[in-house]
Scaffold this active site. Structure first.
Site, mmCIF file in Angstrom:
data_model
loop_
_atom_site.group_PDB
_atom_site.id
_atom_site.type_symbol
_atom_site.label_atom_id
_atom_site.label_comp_id
_atom_site.label_asym_id
_atom_site.label_seq_id
_atom_site.Cartn_x
_atom_site.Cartn_y
_atom_site.Cartn_z
ATOM 1 C CB CYS A 77 -0.781 0.387 1.722
ATOM 2 S SG CYS A 77 -0.108 -0.053 2.670
ATOM 3 C CG ASP A 279 -7.879 2.658 0.980
ATOM 4 O OD1 ASP A 279 -6.778 2.470 1.022
ATOM 5 O OD2 ASP A 279 -9.280 2.106 2.019
ATOM 6 C CG HIS A 281 -5.712 -0.538 1.822
ATOM 7 N ND1 HIS A 281 -5.670 0.876 2.122
ATOM 8 C CD2 HIS A 281 -4.815 -1.332 2.633
ATOM 9 C CE1 HIS A 281 -4.025 0.902 2.957
ATOM 10 N NE2 HIS A 281 -3.838 -0.389 3.119
#
Length: 397
Positions: A77, A279, A281
């Site tokens: 990430c 994000d 993820h």
């Protein structure tokens, strides 16, 4: 302009619905140096967010190093966030900060060339493969989580092999930005003679580097400035919040890398005391370029709700990013820092100094190592490419 924006309304209904959830407020939303008003500019805000390149976990790419992982889910990430910050710098470099993306609309060749720099292939200069393998030289095993400072050091080293974009990447040390060192790094040595400058210009032209560089100061290498910081011990110190938010207002802003322990986010702006971020993820399948060099780019733009989090929930280890295409942009940034960041008399977020500190080792602008690989070819081993970094502040999230 309103007619143009209205054409996009049907394409962004998901985000429009989400924007209704923003609080009713007259406070502006700041996104990477641009101000938006929720009451009158929701569509414009949405277009600005969706135009950012969004890099997420991917699966089914070729194994890293030939026998390593074929997905970065669970560990990549921060690398993806570093890619997003760098991609924003390249967008500003070639297309301009106000460039907008529209689904299914033909984009310029520079846009697809930027995207190809980040595809999950070993021969792409900023791929997950290159970043993970360069991280080995920073003490990180392939598949190990990176902190903000580590990803900054990796980007600085990989940029030396990127002749097309020709960026100068400066990563601050000890919370201090040195103006003298940055100008030394960004100004080409070829400035010493007109003949050398002419030769350098022809060399850049041969490499295609003079594209979209109209207005650049001759010899000035566009600057990617990354400032790793620790804004507290276990939690962010409230004294830094106003200065941190000011950074998103600067026209040179590339946002910030950070998040929570082992969960990295790319912060692109704020509303009140909430940060807005992309994000990484989400795990998507590997996407390669087409035969004609274009990239199916729909999965590289976030068309879902932008996330928000309270600033006080931010882990204190962060890295700020700024892009200065011309020297005047850097001079302007220095003025803004003096006015908005250094006005704090105690506990300054970072320092900006004119001269290289005498107790530091001499500053030597980084140069591409003499290795057999060129450009974006695979870097098989980083062990002998670089000396260990001097004692940078190690920031673990």
């Amino acid at each position: 302009m309103e007619a143009v924006l209205s054409r996009y309304e049907n394409q962004i209904t998901i985000l429009s619905d989400y924007l209704e959830e923003f609080p009713e407020t007259d406070e502006p939303v700041w996104i990477l140096g641009r101000q938006h008003h929720l009451n009158t500019e929701k569509s414009k805000l949405l277009l600005d967010i969706s135009a950012r390149l969004w890099f997420t976990y991917r699966r089914k790419f070729s194994p890293i190093g030939g026998t390593g992982p074929s997905s970065d889910a669970g560990w990549g990430c921060m690398l993806r966030c570093g890619q997003m910050m760098l991609a924003q710098a390249l967008i500003c470099r070639h297309l301009g900060r106000d460039w907008q993306w529209e689904k299914h609309k033909k984009q310029p060749e520079e846009y697809h060339r930027i995207l190809r720099c980040f595809l999950d292939r070993k021969d792409c200069c900023y791929s997950i493969h290159q970043m993970a393998q360069m991280g080995v030289g920073e003490g990180k095993s392939i598949g190990e989580w990176f902190g903000p400072n580590t990803v900054a050091q990796v980007l600085k080293k990989l940029a030396l092999f990127d002749e097309w974009n020709s960026l100068a990447v400066y990563v601050s040390m000890d919370n201090t930005v040195v103006i003298e060192d940055i100008k030394k790094m960004c100004w080409s040595p070829a400035q010493s003679s007109s003949v050398a400058h002419s030769s350098a210009h022809l060399h850049r032209s041969a490499l295609g580097q003079n594209k979209n560089t109209a207005g650049l100061c001759p010899g000035w290498k566009p600057l990617l400035l990354i400032i790793p910081l620790r804004l507290g011990i276990n939690h962010i110190n409230p004294v830094y919040i106003d200065a941190f938010k000011e950074c998103f207002k600067m026209p040179q802003s590339l946002g910030a890398l950070g998040g929570k322990p082992n969960n990295a986010y790319y912060f692109i702006g704020f509303l009140g005391n909430e940060l807005i971020y992309l994000d990484p993820h989400t795990t998507q399948s590997f996407v390669d370029s087409e035969e004609n060099g274009t990239v199916d780019d729909e999965s590289f733009h976030c068309q879902q709700a932008p996330h928000r989090m309270k600033i006080m929930n931010l882990d204190p280890s962060v890295a700020l990013g700024f892009f200065c295409k011309e020297e005047c942009d850097f001079d302007n940034w220095c003025s803004l820092v003096q006015k908005e960041i250094l006005k704090q008399q105690s506990l300054r977020m970072f320092e900006l100094v004119q001269k290289h500190p005498p107790h530091w080792p001499p500053f030597i602008p980084p140069t591409k190592p003499e290795v057999t690989t060129t450009g974006a070819e695979l870097i098989e081993s980083t062990d002998k490419l670089f000396e260990l970094e001097e004692e940078f502040e190690i920031l673990s999230v």
